[in-house]
Design a protein around this motif. Structure first.
Motif, PDB file in Angstrom:
ATOM      1  N   TRP A 109       0.822  -1.212   0.000  1.00 58.29           N
ATOM      2  CA  TRP A 109       0.000   0.000   0.000  1.00 58.29           C
ATOM      3  C   TRP A 109       0.855   1.260   0.000  1.00 58.29           C
ATOM      4  CZ3 TRP A 109      -4.369  -0.346  -2.012  1.00 58.29           C
ATOM      5  CH2 TRP A 109      -5.137  -1.484  -1.857  1.00 58.29           C
ATOM      6  N   GLN A 110       2.044   1.190   0.566  1.00 59.30           N
ATOM      7  CA  GLN A 110       2.944   2.338   0.469  1.00 59.30           C
ATOM      8  C   GLN A 110       3.320   2.589  -0.985  1.00 59.30           C
ATOM      9  OE1 GLN A 110       6.241   1.423   3.072  1.00 59.30           O
ATOM     10  NE2 GLN A 110       5.390   2.689   4.705  1.00 59.30           N
ATOM     11  N   VAL A 111       3.674   1.533  -1.710  1.00 59.57           N
ATOM     12  CA  VAL A 111       4.029   1.676  -3.123  1.00 59.57           C
ATOM     13  C   VAL A 111       2.812   2.128  -3.928  1.00 59.57           C
ATOM     14  CG1 VAL A 111       4.770   0.417  -5.183  1.00 59.57           C
ATOM     15  CG2 VAL A 111       5.959   0.073  -3.020  1.00 59.57           C
ATOM     16  N   TRP A 112       1.645   1.552  -3.652  1.00 56.59           N
ATOM     17  CA  TRP A 112       0.410   1.918  -4.358  1.00 56.59           C
ATOM     18  C   TRP A 112       0.135   3.415  -4.198  1.00 56.59           C
ATOM     19  CZ3 TRP A 112      -3.281  -1.459  -6.745  1.00 56.59           C
ATOM     20  CH2 TRP A 112      -4.471  -0.845  -7.123  1.00 56.59           C
ATOM     21  N   ASP A 113       0.146   3.887  -2.943  1.00 54.17           N
ATOM     22  CA  ASP A 113      -0.157   5.294  -2.692  1.00 54.17           C
ATOM     23  C   ASP A 113       0.941   6.211  -3.224  1.00 54.17           C
ATOM     24  OD1 ASP A 113      -2.566   4.628  -1.604  1.00 54.17           O
ATOM     25  OD2 ASP A 113      -1.962   4.935   0.474  1.00 54.17           O
ATOM     26  N   MET A 114       2.190   5.781  -3.158  1.00 50.59           N
ATOM     27  CA  MET A 114       3.284   6.593  -3.691  1.00 50.59           C
ATOM     28  C   MET A 114       3.176   6.702  -5.206  1.00 50.59           C
ATOM     29  SD  MET A 114       6.677   7.645  -2.545  1.00 50.59           S
ATOM     30  CE  MET A 114       7.063   6.384  -1.422  1.00 50.59           C
ATOM     31  N   LEU A 115       2.881   5.604  -5.862  1.00 50.90           N
ATOM     32  CA  LEU A 115       2.723   5.628  -7.312  1.00 50.90           C
ATOM     33  C   LEU A 115       1.546   6.519  -7.706  1.00 50.90           C
ATOM     34  CD1 LEU A 115       3.820   4.484  -9.965  1.00 50.90           C
ATOM     35  CD2 LEU A 115       2.289   2.541  -9.675  1.00 50.90           C
ATOM     36  N   LEU A 139       0.371   9.069  -5.961  1.00 55.47           N
ATOM     37  CA  LEU A 139       0.796  10.449  -5.703  1.00 55.47           C
ATOM     38  C   LEU A 139       1.668  10.975  -6.830  1.00 55.47           C
ATOM     39  CD1 LEU A 139       1.291  12.893  -3.651  1.00 55.47           C
ATOM     40  CD2 LEU A 139       3.352  11.628  -3.043  1.00 55.47           C
ATOM     41  N   TRP A 140       2.704  10.230  -7.190  1.00 55.40           N
ATOM     42  CA  TRP A 140       3.646  10.679  -8.216  1.00 55.40           C
ATOM     43  C   TRP A 140       2.963  10.825  -9.569  1.00 55.40           C
ATOM     44  CZ3 TRP A 140       8.990  11.748  -8.611  1.00 55.40           C
ATOM     45  CH2 TRP A 140       9.638  11.832  -7.374  1.00 55.40           C
ATOM     46  N   THR A 153       6.113  12.278  -0.547  1.00 56.42           N
ATOM     47  CA  THR A 153       7.000  11.115  -0.482  1.00 56.42           C
ATOM     48  C   THR A 153       7.554  10.921   0.921  1.00 56.42           C
ATOM     49  OG1 THR A 153       7.587  11.400  -2.807  1.00 56.42           O
ATOM     50  CG2 THR A 153       9.088  10.096  -1.463  1.00 56.42           C
ATOM     51  N   LEU A 154       7.962  12.012   1.555  1.00 58.35           N
ATOM     52  CA  LEU A 154       8.452  11.916   2.935  1.00 58.35           C
ATOM     53  C   LEU A 154       7.363  11.436   3.883  1.00 58.35           C
ATOM     54  CD1 LEU A 154      10.750  15.058   3.228  1.00 58.35           C
ATOM     55  CD2 LEU A 154      11.440  12.656   3.273  1.00 58.35           C
ATOM     56  N   THR A 155       6.145  11.886   3.671  1.00 55.56           N
ATOM     57  CA  THR A 155       5.040  11.462   4.529  1.00 55.56           C
ATOM     58  C   THR A 155       4.812   9.957   4.417  1.00 55.56           C
ATOM     59  OG1 THR A 155       3.975  13.623   4.319  1.00 55.56           O
ATOM     60  CG2 THR A 155       2.586  11.778   5.009  1.00 55.56           C
ATOM     61  N   THR A 194       6.965   7.590   3.205  1.00 55.71           N
ATOM     62  CA  THR A 194       8.131   6.748   3.533  1.00 55.71           C
ATOM     63  C   THR A 194       8.556   6.843   4.993  1.00 55.71           C
ATOM     64  OG1 THR A 194       9.635   8.482   2.771  1.00 55.71           O
ATOM     65  CG2 THR A 194       9.015   6.769   1.177  1.00 55.71           C
ATOM     66  N   THR A 195       8.269   7.939   5.663  1.00 57.00           N
ATOM     67  CA  THR A 195       8.705   8.098   7.052  1.00 57.00           C
ATOM     68  C   THR A 195       7.551   7.996   8.039  1.00 57.00           C
ATOM     69  OG1 THR A 195       8.505  10.505   7.016  1.00 57.00           O
ATOM     70  CG2 THR A 195      10.621   9.559   6.346  1.00 57.00           C
ATOM     71  N   PHE A 196       6.403   7.564   7.581  1.00 62.75           N
ATOM     72  CA  PHE A 196       5.229   7.471   8.456  1.00 62.75           C
ATOM     73  C   PHE A 196       5.491   6.477   9.573  1.00 62.75           C
ATOM     74  CE2 PHE A 196       1.071   5.738   9.599  1.00 62.75           C
ATOM     75  CZ  PHE A 196       0.390   6.909   9.890  1.00 62.75           C
ATOM     76  N   ASP A 197       5.256   6.917  10.799  1.00 65.65           N
ATOM     77  CA  ASP A 197       5.467   6.059  11.970  1.00 65.65           C
ATOM     78  C   ASP A 197       4.109   5.713  12.578  1.00 65.65           C
ATOM     79  OD1 ASP A 197       6.343   4.702  14.181  1.00 65.65           O
ATOM     80  OD2 ASP A 197       7.275   6.437  15.149  1.00 65.65           O
ATOM     81  N   PRO A 198       3.674   4.472  12.440  1.00 62.48           N
ATOM     82  CA  PRO A 198       2.359   4.103  12.974  1.00 62.48           C
ATOM     83  C   PRO A 198       2.340   4.008  14.496  1.00 62.48           C
ATOM     84  CG  PRO A 198       3.423   2.181  12.039  1.00 62.48           C
ATOM     85  CD  PRO A 198       4.301   3.365  11.739  1.00 62.48           C
ATOM     86  N   CYS A 199       3.500   4.093  15.122  1.00 66.55           N
ATOM     87  CA  CYS A 199       3.559   3.967  16.578  1.00 66.55           C
ATOM     88  C   CYS A 199       3.396   5.297  17.291  1.00 66.55           C
ATOM     89  CB  CYS A 199       4.881   3.320  16.983  1.00 66.55           C
ATOM     90  SG  CYS A 199       4.986   1.603  16.452  1.00 66.55           S
TER      91      CYS A 199
END
Length: 146
Positions: free
Chosen positions: A74-80, A82-83, A126-128, A130-135
């Motif tokens: 889902w990170q790749v899906w949402d990044m793709l 977005l881009w 992209t930073l949001t 890739t660096t998202f911290d779920p904790c």
């Protein structure tokens, strides 16, 4: 004004003061068509997962995003998404600016603002992702995954 038989008046080439070399516009046109098709799949997949599964829109909160972005898929899906969306939209606006701005200086300022806006939005998005911290607890900024 009488024209000699068989001759036509000379026509000035459109925007002759600005010449382009290469196939940049062809590649831009092709990108718009291909990215549009891919975006339809990405956006409808995104909407289906977020709105049609589970409890619908009422389920979307920090925990839902954290759970979704725990998966690299889902990170790749949402990044793709977005881009492609930003580049597709930026290319469309670039075409509009080139078509409708008459002064070279105005065109340069508008294109510069467009490129900066797209670049900053791509960087922040992209930073949001890739660096998202779920904790992180969004209410208190304390780590909850210890």
């Amino acid at each position: 004004m009488a024209l000699a038989q068989g001759s036509a008046p000379a026509l000035e080439a459109p925007r002759s003061r600005r010449t382009r070399t290469g196939n940049g516009e062809l590649w831009g046109w092709l990108f718009m068509r291909l990215s549009g098709v891919v975006l339809v799949v990405l956006v409808f997949g995104h909407l289906f997962v977020n709105l049609m599964t589970g409890d619908g829109i009422s389920q979307i909160d920090f925990a839902f995003v954290a759970g979704k972005w725990a998966s690299p898929f889902w990170q790749v899906w949402d990044m793709l998404m977005l881009w492609l969306a930003l580049l597709h939209g930026g290319n469309g606006i670039r075409t509009i600016i080139n078509d409708y701005s008459e002064r070279q200086r105005t065109r340069l300022w508008l294109l510069g603002a467009l490129y900066v806006g797209v670049a900053v939005t791509l960087l922040v998005g992209t930073l949001t992702i890739t660096t998202f911290d779920p904790c992180i607890d969004p209410a208190s900024t304390l780590s909850v995954c210890q």
